[in-house]
Design a protein around this motif. Structure first.
Motif, PDB file in Angstrom:
ATOM      1  N   ALA A  73      67.058 -25.204  70.712  1.00  0.00           N
ATOM      2  CA  ALA A  73      68.258 -24.356  70.703  1.00  0.00           C
ATOM      3  C   ALA A  73      67.917 -22.906  70.365  1.00  0.00           C
ATOM      4  O   ALA A  73      68.485 -21.968  70.944  1.00  0.00           O
ATOM      5  N   GLU A  74      66.986 -22.703  69.441  1.00  0.00           N
ATOM      6  CA  GLU A  74      66.607 -21.339  69.065  1.00  0.00           C
ATOM      7  C   GLU A  74      65.884 -20.626  70.201  1.00  0.00           C
ATOM      8  O   GLU A  74      66.094 -19.436  70.447  1.00  0.00           O
TER       9      GLU A  74
ATOM     10  N   ARG B 269      66.358 -21.160  73.367  1.00  0.00           N
ATOM     11  CA  ARG B 269      67.383 -20.833  74.361  1.00  0.00           C
ATOM     12  C   ARG B 269      68.173 -19.597  73.944  1.00  0.00           C
ATOM     13  O   ARG B 269      68.475 -18.733  74.767  1.00  0.00           O
ATOM     14  N   ARG B 270      68.485 -19.526  72.667  1.00  0.00           N
ATOM     15  CA  ARG B 270      69.238 -18.363  72.176  1.00  0.00           C
ATOM     16  C   ARG B 270      68.422 -17.085  72.346  1.00  0.00           C
ATOM     17  O   ARG B 270      68.953 -16.066  72.808  1.00  0.00           O
ATOM     18  N   ARG B 271      67.145 -17.141  71.990  1.00  0.00           N
ATOM     19  CA  ARG B 271      66.313 -15.933  72.096  1.00  0.00           C
ATOM     20  C   ARG B 271      66.078 -15.530  73.552  1.00  0.00           C
ATOM     21  O   ARG B 271      66.086 -14.347  73.879  1.00  0.00           O
TER      22      ARG B 271
ATOM     23  N   ALA C 266      68.054 -16.001  76.006  1.00  0.00           N
ATOM     24  CA  ALA C 266      69.309 -15.484  76.566  1.00  0.00           C
ATOM     25  C   ALA C 266      69.627 -14.083  76.069  1.00  0.00           C
ATOM     26  O   ALA C 266      70.521 -13.414  76.621  1.00  0.00           O
ATOM     27  N   HIS C 267      68.922 -13.613  75.053  1.00  0.00           N
ATOM     28  CA  HIS C 267      69.199 -12.294  74.484  1.00  0.00           C
ATOM     29  C   HIS C 267      68.960 -11.214  75.542  1.00  0.00           C
ATOM     30  O   HIS C 267      67.948 -11.246  76.252  1.00  0.00           O
TER      31      HIS C 267
ATOM     32  N   ILE D 103      68.364 -20.383  82.246  1.00  0.00           N
ATOM     33  CA  ILE D 103      68.990 -19.521  81.241  1.00  0.00           C
ATOM     34  C   ILE D 103      69.206 -18.130  81.810  1.00  0.00           C
ATOM     35  O   ILE D 103      70.307 -17.569  81.724  1.00  0.00           O
TER      36      ILE D 103
ATOM     37  N   ASP E 120      63.221 -12.898  65.870  1.00  0.00           N
ATOM     38  CA  ASP E 120      64.611 -12.501  65.623  1.00  0.00           C
ATOM     39  C   ASP E 120      64.681 -11.108  65.007  1.00  0.00           C
ATOM     40  O   ASP E 120      65.547 -10.301  65.372  1.00  0.00           O
TER      41      ASP E 120
END
Length: 360
Positions: free
Chosen positions: A18-19, A21-23, A25-26, A55, A306
């Protein structure tokens, strides 16, 4: 609003969490660099690349896949490519003891190596490899060593152009590294700060000559984490003089400039002071890099990734860093422009079969 995704990052495992994917998508994430730890099999790496593209289709999936000891994927069908020095050896001797008589054979082998390298990667969904190495083989650098094509910059230029032609035949771009040259210094910038005390004239006449000769063929360049004190007190990757004045203006290079890994020891200090990854990325971008590469920071949970993404976003909001539309265009030009052959189709392709026969 000008859009520019400048940060290339990594992931820890063989599939996305999940992390990750989040990064990815940034909006400030430019792409993903893969390592051996991200590889289990062709099926797995193909699925991983597909997950990344789902993504954001514009993310650049890259890898250090040069051949020899720098080849991330080595089994399940991938060809073991020779170290680049082998091509230079072919150039110098065709078996009859006549230096230079093997030039045509070496060029054909270099084109074949580029094609096989790119076609196999692209069949698995990888967009880009950081190759060719344009450093000269002075014989004393442990980090470069047999990754270099040859000592003679003219031989390096011709063989690199042949290799790049092979990459292009398979629909892949290229990256000349490490500008203006890492081969002369013995220190390894992964763990040290190399210093090359030669004059600008000497460097341009030798190490930087391939960049001058290939300026219209190179699609991207990676500067060295090396200080050349007679030119600038900063490493080349943080130097406006090296990147904007010499590489862009004097040598006429118009492609993308991609920083070397900002986690290397050679990038951990600027002007004698330790810097954060955000500061290093901002300094590289300000110096003239279009993309900032940050590797191996996912292994401890990704807090540094991050912090870098958040730091870049804050710098943009506060006006400390301005996105460059031209940089974004150069990034997107590194993406393949045509679909790749699937692995099964590649294996029976006449061009691929012929290229395998030409490899040394």
């Amino acid at each position: 609003m000008t859009f520019h995704a400048p940060l290339m990052l990594d992931i820890a495992g063989t599939e996305l969490n999940a992390e990750d994917r989040r990064r990815l998508a940034h909006p400030l994430t430019a792409g993903l660099i893969l390592f051996g730890r991200n590889w289990q099999s062709r099926a797995q790496i193909t699925a991983l690349c597909a997950q990344v593209k789902a993504i954001r289709a514009d993310l650049l999936i890259a890898v250090d896949h040069e051949g020899g000891r720098v080849q991330r994927f080595r089994h399940d069908g991938f060809t073991h490519l020779p170290p680049m020095r082998r091509l230079g050896e072919m150039w110098l001797d065709d078996g009859r003891g006549q230096p230079g008589a093997g030039a045509l054979k070496a060029c054909r082998a270099a084109t074949a190596a580029g094609f096989v390298l790119a076609a196999e990667l692209r069949a698995c969904g990888v967009d880009f490899s950081f190759t060719p190495v344009l450093d000269l083989d002075y014989g004393g650098s442990s980090v470069i060593g047999d990754r270099a094509l040859a000592r003679d910059p003219r031989v390096v230029t011709v063989l690199a152009k042949s290799l790049m032609h092979g990459l292009l035949q398979a629909g892949m771009g290229n990256c000349g590294k490490h500008f203006p040259g890492h081969g002369f210094v013995k220190a390894d910038s992964h763990v040290d700060m190399p210093i090359d005390r030669r004059s600008l004239k000497a460097i341009l006449a030798e190490d930087a000559l391939p960049y001058d000769s290939l300026n219209t063929s190179l699609m991207s360049v990676m500067p060295a984490h090396v200080i050349y004190p007679k030119v600038d007190a900063r490493p080349a990757g943080f130097s406006k003089r090296w990147l904007q004045v010499i590489l862009r203006e004097q040598l006429g290079f118009a492609g993308a400039i991609i920083s070397d890994d900002l986690s290397m020891d050679g990038a951990r200090q600027i002007d004698g002071q330790p810097v954060s990854y955000t500061q290093a990325a901002l300094t590289a971008l300000d110096a003239g890099c279009d993309l900032a590469l940050l590797c191996n920071q996912s292994l401890n949970g990704g807090a540094e990734i991050d912090a870098a993404l958040n730091g870049l976003a804050e710098a943009q909001l506060k006006g400390w860093w301005q996105p460059q539309e031209a940089s974004e265009q150069r990034r997107r030009q590194l993406l393949p422009q045509a679909p790749a052959l699937a692995w099964e189709d590649l294996m029976v392709s006449p061009a691929y079969q012929q290229a395998l026969e030409y490899l040394p």
